[in-house]
Scaffold this motif. Sequence first.
Motif, mmCIF file in Angstrom:
data_model
loop_
_atom_site.group_PDB
_atom_site.id
_atom_site.type_symbol
_atom_site.label_atom_id
_atom_site.label_comp_id
_atom_site.label_asym_id
_atom_site.label_seq_id
_atom_site.Cartn_x
_atom_site.Cartn_y
_atom_site.Cartn_z
ATOM 1 N N ASP A 166 0.828 -1.212 0.000
ATOM 2 C CA ASP A 166 0.000 0.000 0.000
ATOM 3 C C ASP A 166 0.861 1.260 0.000
ATOM 4 O OD1 ASP A 166 -2.471 1.307 -0.161
ATOM 5 O OD2 ASP A 166 -2.594 1.554 2.021
ATOM 6 N N SER A 167 1.917 1.192 -0.804
ATOM 7 C CA SER A 167 2.854 2.310 -0.900
ATOM 8 C C SER A 167 3.487 2.306 -2.293
ATOM 9 C CB SER A 167 3.957 2.156 0.152
ATOM 10 O OG SER A 167 5.011 3.067 -0.092
ATOM 11 N N VAL A 168 3.679 3.492 -2.859
ATOM 12 C CA VAL A 168 4.322 3.571 -4.179
ATOM 13 C C VAL A 168 5.837 3.384 -4.085
ATOM 14 C CG1 VAL A 168 2.512 5.039 -5.150
ATOM 15 C CG2 VAL A 168 4.523 6.096 -4.133
ATOM 16 N N GLU A 169 6.374 3.402 -2.874
ATOM 17 C CA GLU A 169 7.825 3.325 -2.692
ATOM 18 C C GLU A 169 8.458 2.090 -3.340
ATOM 19 O OE1 GLU A 169 11.471 2.200 -0.365
ATOM 20 O OE2 GLU A 169 9.499 1.399 0.107
ATOM 21 N N PRO A 170 7.905 0.883 -3.191
ATOM 22 C CA PRO A 170 8.526 -0.268 -3.861
ATOM 23 C C PRO A 170 8.513 -0.154 -5.383
ATOM 24 C CG PRO A 170 7.036 -1.019 -2.137
ATOM 25 C CD PRO A 170 6.818 0.465 -2.304
ATOM 26 N N PHE A 171 7.471 0.443 -5.939
ATOM 27 C CA PHE A 171 7.405 0.655 -7.382
ATOM 28 C C PHE A 171 8.524 1.605 -7.809
ATOM 29 C CE2 PHE A 171 6.119 2.884 -11.183
ATOM 30 C CZ PHE A 171 5.584 1.888 -11.985
ATOM 31 N N ASP A 172 8.637 2.729 -7.122
ATOM 32 C CA ASP A 172 9.660 3.718 -7.464
ATOM 33 C C ASP A 172 11.063 3.116 -7.342
ATOM 34 O OD1 ASP A 172 7.663 5.594 -7.946
ATOM 35 O OD2 ASP A 172 7.881 6.554 -5.967
ATOM 36 N N ARG A 173 11.279 2.303 -6.332
ATOM 37 C CA ARG A 173 12.591 1.669 -6.156
ATOM 38 C C ARG A 173 12.872 0.672 -7.272
ATOM 39 N NH1 ARG A 173 15.023 2.432 -0.906
ATOM 40 N NH2 ARG A 173 16.345 0.685 -1.466
ATOM 41 N N ALA A 174 11.848 -0.066 -7.689
ATOM 42 C CA ALA A 174 12.020 -1.023 -8.789
ATOM 43 C C ALA A 174 12.409 -0.287 -10.065
ATOM 44 C CB ALA A 174 10.746 -1.840 -8.991
ATOM 45 N N VAL A 175 11.737 0.822 -10.340
ATOM 46 C CA VAL A 175 12.058 1.618 -11.529
ATOM 47 C C VAL A 175 13.473 2.168 -11.430
ATOM 48 C CG1 VAL A 175 11.509 3.775 -12.737
ATOM 49 C CG2 VAL A 175 9.674 2.169 -12.144
#
Length: 186
Positions: A166-175
Amino acid sequence: MDTADRLIESTRELLWERGYVGTSPKAILQRSGAGQGSMYHHFTGKPDLALAAERRTVDEMRATVDALLSGPGTARERIAVYLRRERDVLRGCPVGRLTMDPDVVASPELRAPVEELFTWLRGRLTALVAEGQASGEFAPGLDPADTAAAIAATLQGGYVLARASDSVEPFDRAVSGILALLGPTP
């Protein structure tokens, strides 16, 4: 918007929110404000309507992605623009969401638009990685098709990780991670 468009748009939203299995004809009719007769006047049933909704989503996504990958800048910059474009990360990918639906995966007709989009995307990214190699941006040892698959998989996996936390942080880190693996900005 005419009745057929309202039905398609309502189905698109419901497929993104609930998936195919969770999208009932009743929910489509309620969301669209259309009558049952209208639904069956324009479409032969839920699978036909879902296919029209999928095709519209895929067509729009393909046009958006193609514009970003065809824009100005180096190959790496265009990939970065694509990966970092504004999106509703916590809702997930409207097309990737369909791969989690057993009825979509089991139906060659319903799976086809999803498969076509991801095949096109990997091909487009493969060409862009090869372009980056030719210009010296990317290491010559990278396999363009494998790298394109990794980019696409990282993006889809980033959605899953973001939704799970429930956080965009893992998405941003993956990118950020996949871009770092491609090498520094020239």
